[in-house]
Design an enzyme around this catalytic site. Sequence first.
Site, PDB file in Angstrom:
ATOM      1  CE1 TYR A  16     -96.488  59.107 -32.741  1.00 42.31           C
ATOM      2  CE2 TYR A  16     -95.878  59.954 -30.588  1.00 42.31           C
ATOM      3  CZ  TYR A  16     -95.548  59.642 -31.896  1.00 42.31           C
ATOM      4  OH  TYR A  16     -94.266  59.885 -32.354  1.00 42.31           O
ATOM      5  CE  LYS A  36     -99.561  52.974 -31.667  1.00 44.96           C
ATOM      6  NZ  LYS A  36     -98.929  53.747 -30.595  1.00 44.96           N
ATOM      7  N   PRO A  87     -95.564  51.128 -40.668  1.00 41.89           N
ATOM      8  CG  PRO A  87     -93.631  51.813 -41.790  1.00 41.89           C
ATOM      9  CD  PRO A  87     -94.894  51.033 -41.969  1.00 41.89           C
ATOM     10  CE1 TYR A 134     -94.473  60.051 -37.112  1.00 37.34           C
ATOM     11  CE2 TYR A 134     -94.018  61.569 -35.316  1.00 37.34           C
ATOM     12  CZ  TYR A 134     -94.119  60.277 -35.798  1.00 37.34           C
ATOM     13  OH  TYR A 134     -93.855  59.216 -34.967  1.00 37.34           O
ATOM     14  CG  HIS A 167     -88.156  62.595 -28.353  1.00 33.06           C
ATOM     15  ND1 HIS A 167     -88.063  62.436 -29.714  1.00 33.06           N
ATOM     16  CD2 HIS A 167     -86.889  62.800 -27.911  1.00 33.06           C
ATOM     17  CE1 HIS A 167     -86.794  62.540 -30.080  1.00 33.06           C
ATOM     18  NE2 HIS A 167     -86.066  62.748 -29.005  1.00 33.06           N
TER      19      HIS A 167
HETATM   20  P1  FAD Z   1     -88.747  40.047 -35.613  1.00 33.74           P
HETATM   21  O1  FAD Z   1     -87.990  41.215 -35.115  1.00 33.74           O
HETATM   22  O2  FAD Z   1     -89.025  39.915 -37.070  1.00 33.74           O
HETATM   23  O3  FAD Z   1     -87.969  38.750 -35.130  1.00 33.74           O
HETATM   24  C1  FAD Z   1     -88.248  37.456 -35.631  1.00 33.74           C
HETATM   25  C2  FAD Z   1     -87.011  36.602 -35.485  1.00 33.74           C
HETATM   26  O4  FAD Z   1     -87.309  35.286 -35.940  1.00 33.74           O
HETATM   27  C3  FAD Z   1     -85.862  37.100 -36.340  1.00 33.74           C
HETATM   28  O5  FAD Z   1     -84.687  37.137 -35.564  1.00 33.74           O
HETATM   29  C4  FAD Z   1     -85.779  36.079 -37.479  1.00 33.74           C
HETATM   30  O6  FAD Z   1     -84.462  35.938 -37.978  1.00 33.74           O
HETATM   31  C5  FAD Z   1     -86.259  34.829 -36.778  1.00 33.74           C
HETATM   32  N1  FAD Z   1     -86.803  33.788 -37.676  1.00 33.74           N
HETATM   33  C6  FAD Z   1     -87.552  33.972 -38.772  1.00 33.74           C
HETATM   34  N2  FAD Z   1     -87.881  32.794 -39.317  1.00 33.74           N
HETATM   35  C7  FAD Z   1     -87.324  31.841 -38.540  1.00 33.74           C
HETATM   36  C8  FAD Z   1     -87.312  30.433 -38.579  1.00 33.74           C
HETATM   37  N3  FAD Z   1     -87.930  29.769 -39.545  1.00 33.74           N
HETATM   38  N4  FAD Z   1     -86.671  29.764 -37.614  1.00 33.74           N
HETATM   39  C9  FAD Z   1     -86.032  30.443 -36.617  1.00 33.74           C
HETATM   40  N5  FAD Z   1     -85.993  31.784 -36.534  1.00 33.74           N
HETATM   41  C10 FAD Z   1     -86.645  32.480 -37.475  1.00 33.74           C
HETATM   42  N6  FAD Z   1     -92.054  49.138 -34.558  1.00 33.74           N
HETATM   43  C11 FAD Z   1     -92.180  50.021 -33.533  1.00 33.74           C
HETATM   44  O7  FAD Z   1     -92.799  49.668 -32.521  1.00 33.74           O
HETATM   45  N7  FAD Z   1     -91.636  51.272 -33.546  1.00 33.74           N
HETATM   46  C12 FAD Z   1     -90.981  51.724 -34.642  1.00 33.74           C
HETATM   47  O8  FAD Z   1     -90.471  52.854 -34.630  1.00 33.74           O
HETATM   48  C13 FAD Z   1     -90.882  50.852 -35.783  1.00 33.74           C
HETATM   49  N8  FAD Z   1     -90.235  51.241 -36.892  1.00 33.74           N
HETATM   50  C14 FAD Z   1     -90.024  50.339 -37.880  1.00 33.74           C
HETATM   51  C15 FAD Z   1     -89.317  50.775 -38.967  1.00 33.74           C
HETATM   52  C16 FAD Z   1     -89.070  49.866 -39.983  1.00 33.74           C
HETATM   53  C17 FAD Z   1     -88.283  50.359 -41.154  1.00 33.74           C
HETATM   54  C18 FAD Z   1     -89.530  48.508 -39.911  1.00 33.74           C
HETATM   55  C19 FAD Z   1     -89.240  47.530 -41.015  1.00 33.74           C
HETATM   56  C20 FAD Z   1     -90.230  48.092 -38.814  1.00 33.74           C
HETATM   57  C21 FAD Z   1     -90.493  48.991 -37.794  1.00 33.74           C
HETATM   58  N9  FAD Z   1     -91.192  48.601 -36.682  1.00 33.74           N
HETATM   59  C22 FAD Z   1     -91.408  49.512 -35.684  1.00 33.74           C
HETATM   60  C23 FAD Z   1     -91.670  47.212 -36.544  1.00 33.74           C
HETATM   61  C24 FAD Z   1     -90.741  46.346 -35.663  1.00 33.74           C
HETATM   62  O9  FAD Z   1     -89.416  46.405 -36.133  1.00 33.74           O
HETATM   63  C25 FAD Z   1     -91.234  44.884 -35.639  1.00 33.74           C
HETATM   64  O10 FAD Z   1     -92.597  44.890 -35.332  1.00 33.74           O
HETATM   65  C26 FAD Z   1     -90.459  44.026 -34.612  1.00 33.74           C
HETATM   66  O11 FAD Z   1     -89.211  43.651 -35.156  1.00 33.74           O
HETATM   67  C27 FAD Z   1     -91.236  42.758 -34.237  1.00 33.74           C
HETATM   68  O12 FAD Z   1     -90.462  41.950 -33.405  1.00 33.74           O
HETATM   69  P2  FAD Z   1     -90.622  40.357 -33.432  1.00 33.74           P
HETATM   70  O13 FAD Z   1     -89.681  39.837 -32.407  1.00 33.74           O
HETATM   71  O14 FAD Z   1     -92.046  39.997 -33.366  1.00 33.74           O
HETATM   72  O15 FAD Z   1     -90.159  39.927 -34.900  1.00 33.74           O
HETATM   73  C1  DHB Z   2     -89.594  55.755 -36.227  1.00 35.72           C
HETATM   74  C2  DHB Z   2     -90.456  55.135 -37.100  1.00 35.72           C
HETATM   75  C3  DHB Z   2     -91.768  55.505 -37.094  1.00 35.72           C
HETATM   76  O1  DHB Z   2     -92.629  54.944 -37.942  1.00 35.72           O
HETATM   77  C4  DHB Z   2     -92.254  56.471 -36.222  1.00 35.72           C
HETATM   78  O2  DHB Z   2     -93.558  56.817 -36.252  1.00 35.72           O
HETATM   79  C5  DHB Z   2     -91.397  57.062 -35.350  1.00 35.72           C
HETATM   80  C6  DHB Z   2     -90.049  56.697 -35.347  1.00 35.72           C
HETATM   81  C7  DHB Z   2     -88.158  55.390 -36.230  1.00 35.72           C
HETATM   82  O3  DHB Z   2     -87.805  54.369 -36.839  1.00 35.72           O
HETATM   83  O4  DHB Z   2     -87.362  56.132 -35.651  1.00 35.72           O
END
Ligand code: FAD
Ligand code: DHB
Length: 409
Positions: free
Chosen positions: A387, A299, A295, A203, A75
Amino acid sequence: MRTLRTKVAVVGAGPAGLYLSHELRTHGVESVLVEWCSREHVERRVRAGLLEEGTVRLLRGSGLAGRLNRQGLVHDGFQLRFENTSQRISTVSLIGEPTYIYGQQEVVKDLLSARPPDDGSLYFDARDVQIVGITGNNPSVAFTVGGEQVVVEADFIAGCDGYHGVSRASIPAASLAFHSRRYPFDWIGLLVSAAPFASELVYSVHPRGFALASMRTPEVSRLYLQTDARDEQSNWPHERIWDELGQRLYLDESRTWERGAILEQVRVPLRATVAEPMQFGRLFLVGDAAHIFPPTAAKGLNVALEDASVLAHALIGWFRRGEVGPLEGYSATRLRAVWRAQDFSAWLTWLFHPVADATQFDHRRRIASLTRLAEAGSSAVAFADEYVGRSRRRPPSLSYIHELDGMEA
Ligand code: FAD
Ligand code: DHB
């Protein structure tokens, strides 16, 4: 009981844990990864979708981007809607960098399929995961799997287990500052079987609240809607959600909008947290285990993979070349980037989300700020820099002329 020995024990098979162990293996540093969910669950979890250029570069550099290159959507910019107008903000025109749409669960699948099958370094369905001895030289992760007790002894532990994991909780409270902010909004997130609302992200800031029309593929839409954090879920039947989305996206009544079947609905509380420091003894916190972002600015995943990359290279430096500095500096280095991303996320969250008791003054000011972004001047350039995450890739360039301490008034 089974005891294993490895160099790095990684807790959590989210994007951060999987990327970290991938990088370590590629550079000859062995690790064991422990995850409490099943592989199927981890691969299906729908969350982030927007990848920054820096994240894509990391994945490409690690040989993980075959599918991303073919299927990811590039994009050049997005639409910003307010006051019944739609302004296009092109990050490519402003600073030469696009963003990418590629689901987090696809990144996770790519990371999992890059691992050699059944090499004994990855445990799913682990129960009672505990972290022991992080202040000594031989920390370990203990868990049960299939009824058997397993202990993984390691030189270091990487806590990549997200917000609810055990890693952060293993650090004594007196040694950790935990900063948090709960915003007074939630999002309802829908995954919908329908073509995207527009060809780029939209947005939309409306006096009724914020809405975001995103996508996952040319056939699957991702839609988000601001709600009040105190609002009951039962107040939001599907019909009301669709109706609000239409209004907030300034949908022209003459335009028919393919609603499509709702494949998944989630409620996302908007919150920010930062744990300081991001390391204690031989335990390092990575990704959501250390920080959560609202979100709005997308980031979370991007900063989580950046943490994982920085830690991987610090650990590789330690094991391969005996380097101490990058590992000791991990927390300070990452906290600079984390707070920068928190600052931008907070600013964008307040800009996009009208509060319940907003006055006309607040509303007019918000419109002035949005107009400034749409004018493609220096504000828009600074915005695009944050961004797409380019600002975090620049080395810090503060020049301190002199310390304030002892300075004459
Ligand atoms: P997680 O993905 O949470 O992974 C942690 C892992 O640890 C999981 O698999 C879990 O099951 C495991 N775990 C937990 N506890 C234990 C335990 N005690 N023992 C063993 N394993 C365990 N970020 C963006 O950059 N761009 C986006 O567009 C964006 N959109 C989002 C939209 C939504 C709706 C949400 C909820 C989040 C969004 N995020 C976005 C944030 C992003 O999804 C998270 O920041 C990302 O998942 C972080 O990755 P991680 O590996 O640190 O943690
Ligand atoms: C998505 C989520 C966001 O918060 C954003 O700024 C852009 C995209 C997404 O989940 O697609």
